[in-house]
Motif scaffolding. Structure first.
Motif, PDB file in Angstrom:
ATOM      1  N   PRO A   1      44.374  41.440  34.102  1.00  0.00           N
ATOM      2  CA  PRO A   1      45.384  40.411  34.412  1.00  0.00           C
ATOM      3  C   PRO A   1      45.047  39.053  33.795  1.00  0.00           C
ATOM      4  O   PRO A   1      45.968  38.293  33.429  1.00  0.00           O
ATOM      5  CB  PRO A   1      45.390  40.346  35.948  1.00  0.00           C
ATOM      6  CG  PRO A   1      44.161  41.067  36.401  1.00  0.00           C
ATOM      7  CD  PRO A   1      43.805  42.039  35.322  1.00  0.00           C
TER       8      PRO A   1
ATOM      9  N   PHE B   1      52.377  35.818  38.376  1.00  0.00           N
ATOM     10  CA  PHE B   1      52.096  37.111  39.010  1.00  0.00           C
ATOM     11  C   PHE B   1      50.645  37.528  38.701  1.00  0.00           C
ATOM     12  O   PHE B   1      49.891  37.944  39.594  1.00  0.00           O
ATOM     13  CB  PHE B   1      53.127  38.125  38.513  1.00  0.00           C
ATOM     14  CG  PHE B   1      52.865  39.573  38.815  1.00  0.00           C
ATOM     15  CD1 PHE B   1      52.215  39.985  39.982  1.00  0.00           C
ATOM     16  CD2 PHE B   1      53.286  40.554  37.917  1.00  0.00           C
ATOM     17  CE1 PHE B   1      51.991  41.347  40.236  1.00  0.00           C
ATOM     18  CE2 PHE B   1      53.075  41.906  38.167  1.00  0.00           C
ATOM     19  CZ  PHE B   1      52.412  42.293  39.324  1.00  0.00           C
TER      20      PHE B   1
ATOM     21  N   THR C   1      48.275  35.547  40.727  1.00  0.00           N
ATOM     22  CA  THR C   1      48.186  36.059  42.095  1.00  0.00           C
ATOM     23  C   THR C   1      47.273  37.279  42.148  1.00  0.00           C
ATOM     24  O   THR C   1      46.455  37.412  43.070  1.00  0.00           O
ATOM     25  CB  THR C   1      49.586  36.429  42.629  1.00  0.00           C
ATOM     26  OG1 THR C   1      50.456  35.317  42.447  1.00  0.00           O
ATOM     27  CG2 THR C   1      49.533  36.798  44.094  1.00  0.00           C
ATOM     28  N   GLN C   2      47.425  38.168  41.175  1.00  0.00           N
ATOM     29  CA  GLN C   2      46.536  39.342  41.148  1.00  0.00           C
ATOM     30  C   GLN C   2      45.070  38.903  41.116  1.00  0.00           C
ATOM     31  O   GLN C   2      44.229  39.451  41.833  1.00  0.00           O
ATOM     32  CB  GLN C   2      46.837  40.200  39.909  1.00  0.00           C
ATOM     33  CG  GLN C   2      48.096  41.040  40.024  1.00  0.00           C
ATOM     34  CD  GLN C   2      48.135  42.170  38.987  1.00  0.00           C
ATOM     35  OE1 GLN C   2      47.518  42.093  37.941  1.00  0.00           O
ATOM     36  NE2 GLN C   2      48.872  43.220  39.293  1.00  0.00           N
TER      37      GLN C   2
ATOM     38  N   ASN D   1      43.973  37.293  44.398  1.00  0.00           N
ATOM     39  CA  ASN D   1      43.853  38.282  45.475  1.00  0.00           C
ATOM     40  C   ASN D   1      42.671  39.237  45.306  1.00  0.00           C
ATOM     41  O   ASN D   1      42.373  39.999  46.226  1.00  0.00           O
ATOM     42  CB  ASN D   1      45.140  39.121  45.560  1.00  0.00           C
ATOM     43  CG  ASN D   1      46.267  38.360  46.235  1.00  0.00           C
ATOM     44  OD1 ASN D   1      46.052  37.299  46.800  1.00  0.00           O
ATOM     45  ND2 ASN D   1      47.473  38.900  46.176  1.00  0.00           N
ATOM     46  N   CYS D   2      42.042  39.202  44.146  1.00  0.00           N
ATOM     47  CA  CYS D   2      40.885  40.093  43.912  1.00  0.00           C
ATOM     48  C   CYS D   2      39.624  39.431  44.434  1.00  0.00           C
ATOM     49  O   CYS D   2      38.810  38.927  43.657  1.00  0.00           O
ATOM     50  CB  CYS D   2      40.708  40.352  42.429  1.00  0.00           C
ATOM     51  SG  CYS D   2      41.603  41.776  41.850  1.00  0.00           S
TER      52      CYS D   2
ATOM     53  N   THR E   1      47.902  43.494  47.527  1.00  0.00           N
ATOM     54  CA  THR E   1      47.268  42.397  46.781  1.00  0.00           C
ATOM     55  C   THR E   1      47.651  42.396  45.298  1.00  0.00           C
ATOM     56  O   THR E   1      47.674  41.340  44.679  1.00  0.00           O
ATOM     57  CB  THR E   1      45.727  42.465  46.875  1.00  0.00           C
ATOM     58  OG1 THR E   1      45.280  43.684  46.252  1.00  0.00           O
ATOM     59  CG2 THR E   1      45.257  42.432  48.320  1.00  0.00           C
ATOM     60  N   GLN E   2      47.947  43.587  44.730  1.00  0.00           N
ATOM     61  CA  GLN E   2      48.118  43.652  43.275  1.00  0.00           C
ATOM     62  C   GLN E   2      49.530  44.035  42.829  1.00  0.00           C
ATOM     63  O   GLN E   2      49.952  43.646  41.754  1.00  0.00           O
ATOM     64  CB  GLN E   2      47.107  44.653  42.665  1.00  0.00           C
ATOM     65  CG  GLN E   2      45.654  44.336  42.994  1.00  0.00           C
ATOM     66  CD  GLN E   2      45.207  43.002  42.401  1.00  0.00           C
ATOM     67  OE1 GLN E   2      45.300  42.792  41.197  1.00  0.00           O
ATOM     68  NE2 GLN E   2      44.737  42.095  43.240  1.00  0.00           N
TER      69      GLN E   2
ATOM     70  N   PRO F   1      52.946  41.531  44.744  1.00  0.00           N
ATOM     71  CA  PRO F   1      53.223  40.184  44.184  1.00  0.00           C
ATOM     72  C   PRO F   1      54.189  40.187  43.001  1.00  0.00           C
ATOM     73  O   PRO F   1      54.726  39.142  42.650  1.00  0.00           O
ATOM     74  CB  PRO F   1      51.830  39.687  43.759  1.00  0.00           C
ATOM     75  CG  PRO F   1      50.884  40.394  44.684  1.00  0.00           C
ATOM     76  CD  PRO F   1      51.488  41.771  44.874  1.00  0.00           C
TER      77      PRO F   1
ATOM     78  N   PHE G   1      57.545  37.537  41.267  1.00  0.00           N
ATOM     79  CA  PHE G   1      57.902  37.357  39.844  1.00  0.00           C
ATOM     80  C   PHE G   1      59.386  37.683  39.641  1.00  0.00           C
ATOM     81  O   PHE G   1      60.130  36.928  38.987  1.00  0.00           O
ATOM     82  CB  PHE G   1      56.976  38.249  39.003  1.00  0.00           C
ATOM     83  CG  PHE G   1      57.344  38.444  37.558  1.00  0.00           C
ATOM     84  CD1 PHE G   1      57.945  37.436  36.811  1.00  0.00           C
ATOM     85  CD2 PHE G   1      57.038  39.648  36.918  1.00  0.00           C
ATOM     86  CE1 PHE G   1      58.256  37.639  35.454  1.00  0.00           C
ATOM     87  CE2 PHE G   1      57.349  39.852  35.583  1.00  0.00           C
ATOM     88  CZ  PHE G   1      57.963  38.842  34.855  1.00  0.00           C
TER      89      PHE G   1
END
Lengths: 588, 588
Positions: free
Chosen positions: A523, A574, A577-578, A581-582, B566-567, B570, B574
C-alpha cells in the motif's frame, strides 16, 4: 480491428510542456537534440509501430513461438522481416552512445519510443528490451575486447542479447543460483546449469545471440557474493569477430504461457556436452552488482509495458464503445453508442486517466536517468540518481498493476465480445499479466521501495521529491479558487500531507519492528505512486492552460487530469488508512 | 496440482452460526431440513465436487468443447460420465419442488452446494446453472402440459436447458431482439433468427436440450413489450413425451473464448429450414418479464462464481506459497516458504478475507429468496423479496469483480510459475473474467442497483437493511472496547454513516439530474457491497466467539474478519469520496 494510433501528441506534450525537453537536451552529450529532431524521431517511430509492429500483434499471439523438432525456435510469421526493419531503422541503438554506434539520444526519448513498440506489439518489443539490458551491462562492465566483439553488433541489432538469472530454485532469491563456471587454461570458463524463463532465449532472427549468464565459480562464497556474470554466445566468436562453432547451450523447451505467446520463453541448458564456453564480465563475485546497474532501465521498461498495454486497451475499447449501439437517448429516442453511457465513460476514463498519469511518471523517471548520467555536478548527478532510484520501483510496480486493471477494463467495455479471442481485447489482458511478475515481482518492487529507497536514507530522497511537489503546489499563485487548477491543487495538497504522515508511520513502525516493512510495502508503494504522478498531472493541468496546446488536447488533458484528482487520487487516502490500520504484523 | 478442498467448515459456519439455519428451515416447505441433513448434503456435494468435477477442470480447459464436422458438439473427456453421475446424485433438483421431482431443499443450501460445483469446475457447473434458470422459468410460467413434458426431465437432469436472449445487435439492450415467432394453425410457432453466446447451446451429454428463446410475434409492439418466450426443444417431443424429429435449430459455431473453454458457447441458428417449432410460454409480450422472474437466481449464481473462483485461487496460491522456498529467516538463517513473507501474506489475506465476505453476502442473499418465497405473511415476504432484490446486484457485481482480482492475485503469488499455463492459476483468471460480463454486465448490475433498487423506492429497502445493521452494531453491549469486536464495530459504524451520506448524495443528485445515476452507479454499488458484507463479517466475528467454534476456525475467521475491517472495508470510504467528488456528469 486492432489498429494502433501512436499517442504522439500526448508524448510530445509531456516531453515539451511538462517535463521540458531542455532539462535533458542541454546535457553535454545531447547537444544536438532539438525539438524538431525529437518530433521527427517520434513520428518515424510511431509510423513503424503502427504500420509494421501492430499488425503482427494478433498473428504473434495465435501462432506463438515454436520449438521445432530440429531444436530451432521459430518466431511467428512476419517476425524476421519486422526485426530486420527494426535494425535498419537503427532503433536498437537509440539511446546507446554514439561512440559505440548508437544514436546517442536521451534515455527520455528512448523510453518514449520504446513505449510505442510495447503498445504496438509487446511480445515483439521484449526482444529489443532484453538486448538493451545486455547492452547496458556490457557498456558499463565489459572489457574493451568484449565491447568490441559484442557490443556494436548488439547496438546495431545484428545480434540480440538475453539475461540468464532465474533457475528453478532461484527466482526472487538469486542467492540460490547453482549454475557453475569453471576457469579454463585459456582464461575462458566452462558454464553448466539450467536457466529458466529466458526471454528470447533462442530464435533464428539473428545469426547469433549473446547470453549474459549468472553462475558460481568453484570455492566462491555462498550467497549473492559468490555469483559472477558471464558472456555465453550461442555461437562462439573468434577474436576477429567471425562466428564459429555452436556453443554448448540448448533450448530444451519453450514455456506454454498465458500471454506474450510470440516471445519465446526458453529453458536453456548450459554444458550438457562438457560445458558452454563463457567469458567473465568484470570481476568474479560481482555478477549481481552488475545486474543491479542495469536494473533501473529494465524495470523502467517493464513499467512502460503497463502504460503501453493500457494505451492499447484504451484505444480498442474506445473504438468499440463509439461503434457499438445499445440503449437510446432519453430525450430523442435515438439509438446511441455505448460510449455516451456514464458508466461506460467511467470505465474509459479510468483507463485514460491512469494511463496519462503513469506515462508522465515513467517519462519523468527516464529523464532522471539522463540527469543522473550527465549532469555536470557530482552532487546533482547523485541527487538525480537518488530520485530515479526512488521512482523506478513506483513505475514498475504501479504502472504494471494498472496495466492489468486497464486491460481488464478494456475487456469489460466490450461486454460479451471482450471474452471472444478474435476481438483482441483479451490478448491485452493475457499479455499485461506478466508485467507485474517479471523483472522483480511487484512485491519485490514494493520491498525495494520501502527498504532501499525510503528506510535506508530515512526518506531523504523522498523528502526532496516532496519538497519539489510542495513548491509546485504553493507556487501556483493568483489562480481563481473555483478553477479546475485550484481544485486539483487542493486535492494534491491533502494527498501529500497524507503521504508525509504515512512516511512517518512507516519510519516509526519499521524502526520498532523490521518485519513491518513487508507488511506495509505494497500500500505504501501505491500511495506514493498516486501522489507523485499526481504532481505531474497537476503540472500537466497547468501546462495545457499556459502553452499553445491545441484545443482538443487541452480539453482531453483537462478531463483526464480532473478525473485523476476527483476519482483516482483519493485511492491514496485508502492506502494511507491501510497503512495506519496495520498496527501489528500478525494482522496479515 | 489443482486439488480442491470443499470449504465445508466455512459454509457450515455461515449457515449454522451466522445466517442461522432456522431462519429458513422453519419455513413451511422445509420442515425436514435438519442440521444433520444439511451437513450430510454438504459432505456428499463436497465429495462429488472434489473427486469428480475438480480433476476434470484442467482437461476441460485444454481440450475445450468442439464443434465436429458432423455438426455435433463434443464436450471434453470425462464430461459425459461426470454429467451422468451428477444426475444420479439428483443434484440438478436440489432446490426444485418435491412435487416436480426435486429434493425440495432451501435455496440457501442449493446455493451453498452450487458454489462448490463452480469452484471445482466452473465450465462444467455452467450447464446445471443454466438448466436451473430454465427450470425456474418453466416452474413459474409454464403450462401444466409444458411442465409435465419438460420440467421433470430437466429437474432430473435427463435434459438440459438453455437461455436464448442475446443476438448480435441485442446484448444489454434486449429491446433490439429481432428473432421472430409466427403462430401456426396447431397453436405452435415457427421460430427464426440467430442467437449468440448460448451457454451449452449444444452438446451430446443428454438426448435432448430445452431451449428457452426470446422472439417477437408479428405485429407485436416495438421494444421490450413485443417480446415473448418460447420453448424450442432440440428434438421435438410428442404429447406422451417421446422424442421425435430434430427441430430446425443448428449450432453454427462455437466461440473461441478467453476462458471456460469446456463450456460450449454456441451461435444457434433457428429456422434455416423453414422455422423451428416453438411453444409459447405464458402470454405473448411477457417474455422479458418472465426472464426477470428467474434473474435473481441466475445473477446470484453468477455472483457465486466469483466467490467460487476466489476460493479455488486461494487454495492453489496458499499451497504454492507454503511449498515454494525463497528467502531466509532473518534470525535463524533457515530457508523459508514464501507464505511467511508479509507481502505474500497480504496477497493471500486479500483473497481469503474478500472471499469470506462475498460468500457471506451471497448465502445471506440466497436465504432472503427462501424467505421471499415461503414466509407465511404477505408483508414479510414482500420485505424479504425487496431485500433479495437489493442484494443480488451487489452479489453479482461485487463478487465477480473480486473474483477477477483474486484470481489475478492468485497468479501473482505464484510469481513466474503463475504465468505458465500448466500451473493452473492462469486458468482461474481466464475463467473468472467472464463473470463480470454475462448475466447482465456489472455496469448493468450497478444501474439496476442504483435505479431499480434504490431510487425507485427512495432507498426504503436499503434503509430497512441499514436499520438491521445498526441494530447489530448498537446491540453489541458490554464488550471490551479494546477487543477485536469493538474495533470492528467502530469501523463498520463509520462505514455505515458514510453509506448513508452517499445515499443522500445519490438521491439528491439523481433527482436533480437523471444522468447522474449512470455516473455514480459503480462506486455506489461497491460501497454498498463492502458495507453490507461488513455487517455479515461483524456477525461472523461475534459468532466465532459465542459458539462452539473449533479453535482453528475461530483463529482463521478472526484473522479474516480483522483483515476485512482494517484493510478492505476502508475502500468504502474511497468509493464515498468518488461519489462526493462527482458533482457533474461532464466529469466523466
Amino acid at each position: 480491428m486492432s489498429d494502433f494510433t501512436p499517442p504522439i501528441s500526448d508524448i510530445r506534450f509531456l516531453i515539451h510542456d511538462v517535463i521540458g525537453l531542455d532539462t535533458v537536451s542541454n546535457l553535454p552529450p545531447y547537444g544536438e537534440t532539438s525539438a524538431d529532431l525529437v518530433d521527427a524521431i517520434l513520428e518515424e517511430a510511431g509510423k513503424f509501430a503502427a504500420s509494421v509492429l501492430a499488425p503482427l500483434n494478433r498473428v504473434g499471439d495465435q501462432e506463438g513461438a515454436k520449438l521445432l523438432e530440429d531444436g530451432t525456435v521459430r518466431t511467428p510469421t512476419g517476425w524476421n522481416e519486422a526485426y530486420a526493419q527494426f535494425c535498419e531503422g537503427g532503433w536498437q541503438g537509440i539511446s546507446a552512445p554514439e561512440s559505440e554506434g548508437g544514436m546517442g539520444l536521451p534515455i527520455l526519448l528512448g523510453a518514449a519510443v520504446a513505449e510505442m513498440w510495447q503498445a504496438a506489439n509487446m511480445a515483439f518489443a521484449l526482444c529489443p528490451m532484453l538486448t538493451s539490458g545486455a547492452i547496458e551491462a556490457l557498456t558499463a562492465h565489459g572489457s574493451d575486447q568484449q565491447r568490441e566483439l559484442y557490443l556494436s553488433r548488439m547496438i546495431s541489432g545484428e545480434w540480440t542479447g538475453t539475461m540468464n538469472l532465474t533457475e528453478p530454485q532461484a527466482g526472487s532469491d538469486l542467492s540460490k543460483v547453482r549454475s557453475t563456471a569453471v576457469l579454463q587454461e585459456d582464461g575462458s570458463y566452462k558454464i553448466s546449469g539450467q536457466k529458466i524463463f529466458i526471454t528470447y532465449g533462442d530464435h533464428e532472427m539473428t545469426e547469433n545471440i549473446v547470453h549474459l549468464v549468472l553462475a558460481r565459480t568453484p570455492n566462491a562464497p555462498a550467497g549473492v557474493k559468490g555469483i559472477s556474470l558471464f558472456i555465453v554466445p550461442k555461437y562462439l566468436v573468434s577474436d576477429n569477430g567471425e562466428i564459429g562453432a555452436r556453443n554448448d547451450v540448448t533450448c530444451v523447451s519453450l514455456e506454454h504461457k498465458l500471454g506474450i505467446h510470440a516471445s519465446p520463453t526458453a529453458v536453456l541448458q548450459f554444458g550438457d556436452k562438457g560445458g558452454a564456453t563463457g567469458y567473465l564480465v568484470g570481476e568474479e563475485g560481482k555478477g549481481l552488482a552488475y545486474m543491479f546497474t542495469m536494473m533501473n532501465n529494465a524495470r523502467l521498461a517493464v513499467g512502460q509495458q503497463g502504460v503501453a498495454i493500457s494505451e492499447r486497451a484504451y484505444q480498442q475499447a474506445l473504438k468499440y464503445a463509439n461503434t457499438r449501439k445499445q440503449g437510446r437517448d432519453a430525450k430523442t429516442g435515438e439509438e446511441v453508442p455505448i460510449a455516451v453511457h456514464g458508466d461506460v465513460q467511467r470505465m474509459l476514463m479510468r483507463i485514460r486517466s491512469s494511463t496519462d498519469a503513469a506515462r508522465a511518471l515513467s517519462l519523468y523517471a527516464a529523464a532522471q536517468l539522463d540527469l543522473a548520467h550527465h549532469l555536470p555536478d557530482n552532487q546533482d548527478r547523485a541527487a538525480a540518481q537518488a530520485r530515479a532510484d526512488l521512482l523506478i520501483p513506483l513505475v514498475k510496480g504501479w504502472a504494471t498493476d494498472i496495466g492489468v486493471d486497464n486491460a481488464s477494463l478494456g475487456v469489460q467495455v466490450h461486454g460479451g465480445m471482450g471474452f471472444i479471442e478474435e476481438t483482441g481485447a483479451a490478448q491485452h489482458l493475457r499479455d499485461a499479466r506478466i508485467a507485474p511478475i517479471y523483472e522483480g515481482t511487484n512485491g519485490i518492487q514494493a520491498l525495494d521501495f520501502i527498504g532501499r529507497k525510503v528506510l535506508r536514507d530515512q526518506a531523504a530522497a523522498l523528502m526532496a521529491m516532496l519538497a519539489d511537489i510542495k513548491e509546485t503546489i504553493h507556487g501556483l499563485k493568483d489562480i481563481d479558487e473555483t478553477s479546475d487548477l485550484a481544485k486539483a491543487r487542493r486535492e494534491l495538497d491533502h494527498a501529500i500531507v497524507d503521504l508525509e504522515n504515512s512516511t512517518d508511520c512507516v519510519l516509526e513502525r519499521c524502526a520498532a519492528d523490521a518485519d513491518m516493512a513487508q507488511v506495509l510495502a505494497t500500500p505504501y508503494l501505491r500511495q506514493a505512486a498516486l501522489c507523485i504522478s499526481g504532481w505531474l498531472m497537476l503540472r500537466s493541468l497547468g501546462a495545457v492552460n499556459n502553452t499553445e496546446t491545441p484545443e482538443d488536447l487541452r480539453k482531453a488533458k483537462t478531463k483526464s487530469c480532473m478525473f485523476f484528482f476527483t476519482q483516482l487520487l483519493p485511492e491514496a487516502a485508502f492506502m494511507a488508512t491501510q497503512i495506519r490500520n496495520c498496527t501489528e504484523t500478525e494482522l496479515l
